[in-house]
Every structure is written in structure tokens, then in C-alpha cells.
Design a protein around this motif. Sequence first.
Motif, short mmCIF file in Angstrom:
data_model
loop_
_atom_site.label_atom_id
_atom_site.label_comp_id
_atom_site.label_asym_id
_atom_site.label_seq_id
_atom_site.Cartn_x
_atom_site.Cartn_y
_atom_site.Cartn_z
N ARG A 124 3.77 -25.14 6.70
CA ARG A 124 2.71 -24.61 7.56
C ARG A 124 2.83 -23.10 7.69
N ARG A 125 4.07 -22.61 7.84
CA ARG A 125 4.29 -21.18 8.03
C ARG A 125 3.93 -20.36 6.80
N HIS A 126 4.27 -20.87 5.63
CA HIS A 126 4.24 -20.04 4.44
C HIS A 126 3.19 -20.44 3.41
N ARG A 127 2.41 -21.49 3.71
CA ARG A 127 1.44 -21.98 2.73
C ARG A 127 0.43 -20.91 2.32
N ASP A 128 -0.13 -20.18 3.29
CA ASP A 128 -1.18 -19.21 2.97
C ASP A 128 -0.66 -18.10 2.07
N SER A 154 9.04 -29.33 -5.47
CA SER A 154 10.33 -28.87 -6.00
C SER A 154 11.21 -28.31 -4.89
N ALA A 155 10.60 -27.53 -3.98
CA ALA A 155 11.36 -26.96 -2.87
C ALA A 155 11.88 -28.05 -1.95
N PHE A 156 11.06 -29.06 -1.70
CA PHE A 156 11.47 -30.18 -0.85
C PHE A 156 12.71 -30.87 -1.42
N ARG A 157 12.70 -31.07 -2.74
CA ARG A 157 13.81 -31.76 -3.38
C ARG A 157 15.05 -30.89 -3.50
N ALA A 158 14.84 -29.57 -3.64
CA ALA A 158 15.97 -28.66 -3.86
C ALA A 158 16.50 -28.03 -2.59
N ALA A 159 15.90 -28.36 -1.45
CA ALA A 159 16.28 -27.70 -0.19
C ALA A 159 17.76 -27.87 0.14
N TRP A 203 13.17 -17.35 -1.61
CA TRP A 203 13.49 -18.57 -2.34
C TRP A 203 12.21 -19.33 -2.68
N LEU A 204 11.31 -19.45 -1.72
CA LEU A 204 10.04 -20.14 -1.95
C LEU A 204 9.19 -19.39 -2.97
N HIS A 205 9.14 -18.06 -2.86
CA HIS A 205 8.36 -17.26 -3.81
C HIS A 205 8.83 -17.51 -5.23
N ARG A 206 10.13 -17.55 -5.41
CA ARG A 206 10.66 -17.75 -6.76
C ARG A 206 10.22 -19.11 -7.30
N ILE A 207 10.25 -20.13 -6.46
CA ILE A 207 9.84 -21.46 -6.90
C ILE A 207 8.35 -21.47 -7.23
#
Length: 208
Positions: free
Chosen positions: A28-32, A58-63, A75-79
Motif C-alpha cells: 500500500r505504501r509503495h505501490r504508486d 517475488s518480494a513477498f517470497r524473498a522477504a 530493495w523493492l526498486h531493484r526487484i
Amino acid sequence: MTAAAASDAALMAAHAAGDPHAFAELVRRHRDRMWAVALRTLRDPEEASDALQEAFISAFRAAGSFRAESQVTTWLHRIVVNACLDRVRRRQARPTVPLPETGPGEPVTPRDAMSERETRLVVQRALAELSDDQRVPILLVDVEGYSVAETAQLLGIAEGTVKSRCARGRAKLAKVLGHLRNPDADANVPGDAGEGRTAPARRHWEGR
């Protein structure tokens, strides 16, 4: 402390510990912001949406492997960037013919708006001709506004590599897009077409 008040790092830790709501709050915070990165990289809303979904999965699984050595947003940007690169490669493997943006019976576009649209299309086509290695750093630095250091971190490469790829890509784009420059502003644009770009020129690169 509520999920909305928790830090990104705390939410990552909570997600790894089994909290079923923590990752949803991160999304929710970073989707936009992540959506903006995907859309500007892929230039196609459907492709960007699919890439973003793949990236969050991928982020959910690699968290669980996140070690807080960088910010969660980095980290999210890279993914997201990696997911977009995967789609760029797949799209290049099966080229498609773009559909016309207008059809019979549609309102006539005002001349200024038509000119801007033509400019956007020319810039998009020029960017599409670059290799992935050159196109993505240019988008991140010149369009997204990231520093060379941030781009290097996002892509997992050295800062010198970012600079050299941007320089080569800008040189190629300068040959294709040279006619878009304002002749009166040429004195403000160095020969390598990279450093010191003026605001009007940047708007051309951004497709606005």
C-alpha cells in the motif's frame, strides 16, 4: 504500534515472522511509486501492471532473505527494475506492430498537442532502439531523477558502469534526436548530450 505507523524495516521483519498483514501495508505504501517506475520503464500500462505484480510476488517470497543492508524502498526498486528488464527482454524476443493511436471519425488533435505526441513517439522509438544495458540506466538517471550512485545500487553494478552506459546511450540518442533540440539552446547542451541538459530538453526525454 499499528501497521500503518511501523517502519518499513519493522514491517519486513513482521512479515518474515508470519504477520499476514505486514506485507500488504508495504504494498500500500509503495505501490504508486513502484508503478511509476514500471510504467516509465516499459511504456505500456498492461506490461507495467504485470511486471509490478510479478515484482511484488517475488518480494513477498524473498522477504525472509532481506538483511536491512539497504532501505526497503531500494530493495523493492531493484526487484521492480529486474521484473521490468525481464519483460523488456521477452518483448524484444517477440516484436509487435503498435496499433495506431487514432482512428477514423476521431476528433482532430490540435496542432501543438499533435506535435507533442509525435515528439513522444520519436523519443520512445529511439529509447526502444537502445540495448537494455543502456536504456534502463538512462531512464533511471535522466527520467526518474536518480543519482548515479542510487542507480548503481538499484541495478547492482558499479557507478563507473552506470556512467559509461549512460554516456554511450546518450551519444546514440543524440544522433537520432538531434533534430528535436532547440537550436537556440544548443550552447547549453554539451557534445556528449548528457551533462547539463536543460529543462525543455529533459521534458523531451520524459515524453512530456
